[in-house]
Design a protein around this motif. Structure first.
Motif, mmCIF file in Angstrom:
data_model
loop_
_atom_site.group_PDB
_atom_site.id
_atom_site.type_symbol
_atom_site.label_atom_id
_atom_site.label_comp_id
_atom_site.label_asym_id
_atom_site.label_seq_id
_atom_site.Cartn_x
_atom_site.Cartn_y
_atom_site.Cartn_z
ATOM 1 N N LYS A 58 -11.341 11.535 12.888
ATOM 2 C CA LYS A 58 -10.816 10.234 13.305
ATOM 3 C C LYS A 58 -11.365 9.860 14.680
ATOM 4 N N GLU A 76 -18.410 -1.285 8.885
ATOM 5 C CA GLU A 76 -17.487 -1.347 7.750
ATOM 6 C C GLU A 76 -17.216 0.049 7.181
ATOM 7 N N LYS A 79 -14.818 1.780 9.416
ATOM 8 C CA LYS A 79 -13.454 1.264 9.234
ATOM 9 C C LYS A 79 -12.797 1.871 7.984
ATOM 10 N N MET A 80 -13.580 1.969 6.911
ATOM 11 C CA MET A 80 -13.057 2.561 5.668
ATOM 12 C C MET A 80 -12.699 4.032 5.872
ATOM 13 N N GLU A 81 -13.583 4.746 6.569
ATOM 14 C CA GLU A 81 -13.323 6.165 6.831
ATOM 15 C C GLU A 81 -12.079 6.332 7.702
ATOM 16 N N LEU A 82 -11.930 5.453 8.693
ATOM 17 C CA LEU A 82 -10.770 5.520 9.585
ATOM 18 C C LEU A 82 -9.482 5.273 8.808
ATOM 19 N N SER A 83 -9.498 4.344 7.874
ATOM 20 C CA SER A 83 -8.321 4.057 7.055
ATOM 21 C C SER A 83 -7.938 5.270 6.206
ATOM 22 N N GLU A 84 -8.946 5.900 5.602
ATOM 23 C CA GLU A 84 -8.703 7.089 4.776
ATOM 24 C C GLU A 84 -8.173 8.246 5.614
ATOM 25 N N ASN A 86 -6.489 8.028 8.452
ATOM 26 C CA ASN A 86 -5.103 7.744 8.851
ATOM 27 C C ASN A 86 -4.121 8.097 7.736
ATOM 28 N N GLU A 87 -4.512 7.805 6.491
ATOM 29 C CA GLU A 87 -3.669 8.162 5.346
ATOM 30 C C GLU A 87 -3.560 9.677 5.213
ATOM 31 N N SER A 88 -4.706 10.360 5.404
ATOM 32 C CA SER A 88 -4.705 11.830 5.305
ATOM 33 C C SER A 88 -3.835 12.452 6.383
ATOM 34 N N GLU A 90 -1.300 11.109 7.914
ATOM 35 C CA GLU A 90 0.108 10.830 7.613
ATOM 36 C C GLU A 90 0.628 11.802 6.546
#
Length: 357
Positions: A58, A76, A79-84, A86-88, A90
């Motif tokens: 991250k 882009e 951004k997609m990797e960062l979203s994934e 953050n989910e991981s 959590e």
């Protein structure tokens, strides 16, 4: 939480160095104890290392987004990797919270399982036989070994009562929720009018006790021997190989006849006797704790009806968590994980609620 995780990780690394020390290896008793300690810590350590790796990834993704020189396509992707990530993070945070919940000290133990036919006559005994087979198949699915140490059958396929030993790491953690009254609703084979009957059987799950946990003295135990018998009382051997042990101070009685050797039956019966007395001690503690909180949360008596098996509807319902599944045939064939996992999740949620106040 993370201070505690850092401490566990540091302790794990220290243990890793210790078990590689030739002097420690030479002391097999100490080495095995340290290896068991490492084994207990390994799941949370592995999960925490996964969390730390996601945290590093991250950080790298954020640094990439701060770089003004990257093109739109790369931005882009970051951004997609960062979203994934953050989910991981959590998800891993919640999983780590569960890993840090207080553990039941009996979870890794083997199990002594007892089934007894309840109300319903021969149909209850047939249901008792079904339950015994269900737990045998469940054990097979998980790589556990089973051994029936005593059985009182009806001669036509039913089981009035039976005791089975289930051997495998984590067996108690998976089966400890099974204690209680199991109810069946179905049309018995002997029912010509096609009416649905309701019968019941009780299951008792006890952790198998190790020598260090409870000290029994042979002078407190009465030993009786008798001839083992099969269906209808027919002798299966002509020697007094079957053993009955009675713990005089508590009145607890166990018997074993599955081995031809009286000595082996005596050893197995002794293990079961310890487990029964230990289970009684645990139940006494549970009853005392339940009495204290009864005014707040009700009795929560585990001996109440816990599950219903409705054959006409193909339904299994666990009443403690209001969980219903329509896969009765699979469940009675040992595919029990869906409900057992739901019970474990419910217990974990309750522990989390208590910790969080």
């Amino acid at each position: 939480m993370f201070k505690k995780l850092d401490f566990i990780l540091q302790k794990y690394d220290e243990l890793s160095m210790m078990v590689a020390d030739p002097e420690v290896i030479a002391d097999q008793s100490r080495w095995q104890k340290l290896m068991r300690e490492m084994g207990d810590m390994e799941p949370v350590v592995k999960k925490y290392k996964e969390y730390k790796k996601a945290e590093e990834d991250k950080k790298s993704a954020l640094e990439l987004l701060d770089d003004s020189s990257i093109d739109d396509e790369m931005r882009e992707m970051a951004k997609m990797e960062l979203s994934e990530l953050n989910e991981s993070l959590e998800r891993l945070t919640e999983e780590l919270k569960i890993e840090l919940l207080p553990k039941d000290p009996n979870d890794d133990k083997n199990v002594i399982l007892e089934v007894r036919a309840g109300t319903g006559g021969e149909e209850a005994a047939l249901f008792g036989s079904d339950l015994l087979r269900m737990y045998q198949r469940y054990a097979e699915r998980h790589g556990y070994k089973t051994q029936i140490t005593s059985m009182n059958d009806t001669g036509i396929g039913g089981v009035k009562e039976a005791v089975m030993r289930i051997v495998g790491k984590g067996a108690y953690s998976r089966l400890k929720f099974e204690s209680g009254v199991h109810r069946v609703q179905r049309v018995p084979e002997t029912e010509s009018a096609g009416r649905i009957h309701t019968s019941a059987a009780t299951i008792a799950i006890m952790p198998e006790v190790e020598d260090v946990e409870i000290d029994l003295k042979w002078e407190d135990i009465r030993v009786d021997t008798y001839r083992a018998s099969g269906h209808g009382g027919q002798y299966i051997n002509m020697t007094d190989s079957a053993v009955r042990l009675t713990h005089i101070p508590t009145g607890v009685v166990v018997q074993c006849q599955d081995e031809k050797s009286q000595l082996k039956n005596k050893e197995k019966a002794f293990v079961e006797l310890k487990s029964r007395i230990y289970a009684a001690m645990l139940q006494k503690q549970h009853d005392e704790q339940a009495a204290e909180r009864k005014s707040l949360v009700g009795s929560g008596d585990r001996s109440e009806r816990i599950r219903t098996y409705n054959f006409p509807q193909g339904r299994v319902t666990d009443h403690r968590i209001s969980y219903t599944m329509y896969k009765l045939d699979d469940f009675i064939d040992g595919d029990m994980d869906e409900i057992i996992d739901a019970l474990i999740t419910s217990e974990q949620a309750e522990k989390m609620k208590n910790i969080n106040g």
